[in-house]
Design an enzyme around this catalytic site. Sequence first.
Site, PDB file in Angstrom:
ATOM      1  N   LYS A   1      12.537  -7.344   0.779  1.00  0.00           N
ATOM      2  CA  LYS A   1      11.621  -8.066  -0.093  1.00  0.00           C
ATOM      3  C   LYS A   1      10.339  -7.245  -0.218  1.00  0.00           C
ATOM      4  CE  LYS A   1       8.159 -10.562   0.372  1.00  0.00           C
ATOM      5  NZ  LYS A   1       7.376 -10.239  -0.877  1.00  0.00           N
ATOM      6  N   PRO A   2      10.093  -6.637  -1.367  1.00  0.00           N
ATOM      7  CA  PRO A   2       8.856  -5.867  -1.532  1.00  0.00           C
ATOM      8  C   PRO A   2       7.662  -6.781  -1.748  1.00  0.00           C
ATOM      9  CG  PRO A   2      10.125  -5.828  -3.564  1.00  0.00           C
ATOM     10  CD  PRO A   2      10.961  -6.575  -2.552  1.00  0.00           C
TER      11      PRO A   2
ATOM     12  N   GLU B   1     -10.471  -5.406  10.694  1.00  0.00           N
ATOM     13  CA  GLU B   1      -9.982  -4.315   9.860  1.00  0.00           C
ATOM     14  C   GLU B   1     -10.574  -4.436   8.452  1.00  0.00           C
ATOM     15  OE1 GLU B   1      -5.682  -2.170   9.033  1.00  0.00           O
ATOM     16  OE2 GLU B   1      -5.732  -4.343   9.271  1.00  0.00           O
TER      17      GLU B   1
ATOM     18  N   GLY C   1       2.922  -5.244   7.876  1.00  0.00           N
ATOM     19  CA  GLY C   1       1.918  -6.087   7.243  1.00  0.00           C
ATOM     20  C   GLY C   1       0.916  -6.592   8.260  1.00  0.00           C
ATOM     21  N   SER C   2       0.312  -7.734   7.978  1.00  0.00           N
ATOM     22  CA  SER C   2      -0.769  -8.246   8.815  1.00  0.00           C
ATOM     23  C   SER C   2      -0.240  -8.829  10.117  1.00  0.00           C
ATOM     24  CB  SER C   2      -1.544  -9.326   8.055  1.00  0.00           C
ATOM     25  OG  SER C   2      -0.788 -10.519   7.964  1.00  0.00           O
TER      26      SER C   2
ATOM     27  N   ASN D   1       0.806  -1.231   0.000  1.00  0.00           N
ATOM     28  CA  ASN D   1       0.000   0.000   0.000  1.00  0.00           C
ATOM     29  C   ASN D   1       0.836   1.277   0.000  1.00  0.00           C
ATOM     30  OD1 ASN D   1       0.782  -0.593   2.645  1.00  0.00           O
ATOM     31  ND2 ASN D   1      -1.099   0.199   3.550  1.00  0.00           N
TER      32      ASN D   1
ATOM     33  N   LEU E   1       2.101  -3.786  12.554  1.00  0.00           N
ATOM     34  CA  LEU E   1       1.100  -4.769  12.155  1.00  0.00           C
ATOM     35  C   LEU E   1      -0.275  -4.127  11.961  1.00  0.00           C
ATOM     36  CD1 LEU E   1       2.355  -7.585  14.569  1.00  0.00           C
ATOM     37  CD2 LEU E   1       3.070  -7.101  12.213  1.00  0.00           C
TER      38      LEU E   1
END
Length: 463
Positions: free
Chosen positions: A157-158, A366, A210-211, A134, A233
Site C-alpha cells: 500500500k503506497p 523530528e 513511517g511514523s 518521501n 520508524l
Amino acid sequence: MSKEIIVKNPATGEIVKEVKINSEEEINEAIKQGHDSFKKWSKVNAHERSRLLSNWSRIIQEHKEEIAEMMTLENGKPLSESRGEVDYATSYIDWYAEEAKRIYGRTVPASTETKRIIVSKQPIGLVAAITPWNFPAAMMTRKAAPALAAGCPFIVKPAVETPLTTMRLVELAHEAGIPTDVIQYVNGSGSVVGRIFTSSEYIRKITFTGSTPVGKQLIKESAETVKHVTMELGGHAPLIVAEDADLDFAIKQTMATKFRNAGQTCVCANRIIVHENIADAFSKKLAEEASKLKVGNGFDQDTQVGPIINEKGFSKIVAQIEDAIEKGAEVLAGNQYKADKEAGYFFIHPTVLINVNLDMVIMQEETFGPVAPIITFKTLEEAVEIANNTPFGLAAYFFTNNYKTGTYLHDHLDYGIIGWNDGAPSGAHIPFGGMKESGLGREGGVEGIEPYLETKYLSVGNL
C-alpha cells in the site's frame, strides 16, 4: 467517503491524477490471491527468482526518465534527486537478486553418533508493506526485493500522496515476468488498509516505513495474529562537529544530509551539535551555503530544494521555527516562505538557527523540513548526552579526524546508523535500521533478507 485519491503536484497544487481507492473486498481478494500464490512462488528455484529480479531492475532502468518525472510530479523533489532515487531503488533489486542464491542452511554436530541435525531456511509467507511518500520508489523496492528473493509474495500500500511511482514499478515487475498475483498494490487510507493487513490470517509479515505512532499501532494490531514485523520508524538525527573537524568538509556533508529532499527524510540531520570553539565559524559558513540553495519546482533545472509535501508538514515546520525564535534562537539564514494554501503549494527556504537550547520544540521533535538548528557543547560527554536525549535512535553523524574521539562517539551514540565524516551512509549493501523507538529489524545488506525467512531444523535419528 471519497472513492478516489487525488494526487497533486506539491510544487503547484495542480491535480496530477485521480486514483481509485480499493474497497475492502478488493483488498481482501488481492490478499487471498497473494496467499494462494505462495505455494507456487516459494517453490520457484532461487536462480529463477534471481533472474526475474534482474529483469525487473533492467526494465526499471529502461524507464528511468519516465519514473523520475512521475516521482517529481507527485513528490516535488528535484528531478536530479528523483533520477538518483531510481538508481537507489534498483540497487536493492540488484543486491537481492544475488542474495536469492545465498539463502544457506547448515548442519550442526549432533550430541550422539546416531543423529544428524540439519538447519534450513524457508520463506515466511505473504508479506504486506506500507510505504512512505518521501521515497516512493526506494522504500518499496527495499521491501519487495528481499521478500521476492526469499520466495514470499508481496502486496504493497503506497502513501496516498505518492501512489503513482509505486504503481508503475509493480506494472514493470509484471512486464519483467514476475506473476501478477506475486507482487500487487492496493490503494486506500493507511488506517483502513493497515487494519485489513494486520487482521488478515493470510498475511504473515508486515513491513512498514513511517511514523513511530503508526508503527506502534501496527505492532499492537499484528500481535493478534502473531505476525512478524519490520518497522523503520521516526528519527531525530544528531550531527556532532568536534573541535578538530575539517570544517569545510563537515559543512559540505551537513548540507548533503540536511537539505536533501527539502529535509524530508528520516535520516536528515535534525540537531547540529557543534563544539563551542568553532561554532561561530561553522554557523556562518553553513548559513552562507544554505542561502545559495535554489528553491523551486523540481522540474526547473537549477532547483536544489523542492516543496514541502503538504500543508500539515509546512505548518509543523513553521511552528517549530517560530517556537525557537520565541525562546531566543537567532535566524542566520532562511525563515522565508512561499506558500499558497488555496492553491496548495508550500515552500520553505533553507533555514539556519543559532542560540538554540534544549527547551525548544525543534530539539525534541523530528522536523522533516529544511531547518538546521545549531546548539553548542564543551565536552564530548555533553555532546553525547544531547545526542542521546531522545526516544529515537535511527541515524547519527559526527565529524572528527581524531580516532580516539571517533571511537568514543561510535561507542556511546545509541543509533543504528552512524556516519563518521560521512553524511550519506545509506546503501543497498548495509543493514539500515534504528534502535529504541526508531524501529525493529534491518533492511538492506545480508541482514535484510532474514526477516522474510523462517528457520527450521530437522533432527534425523536412528542412523
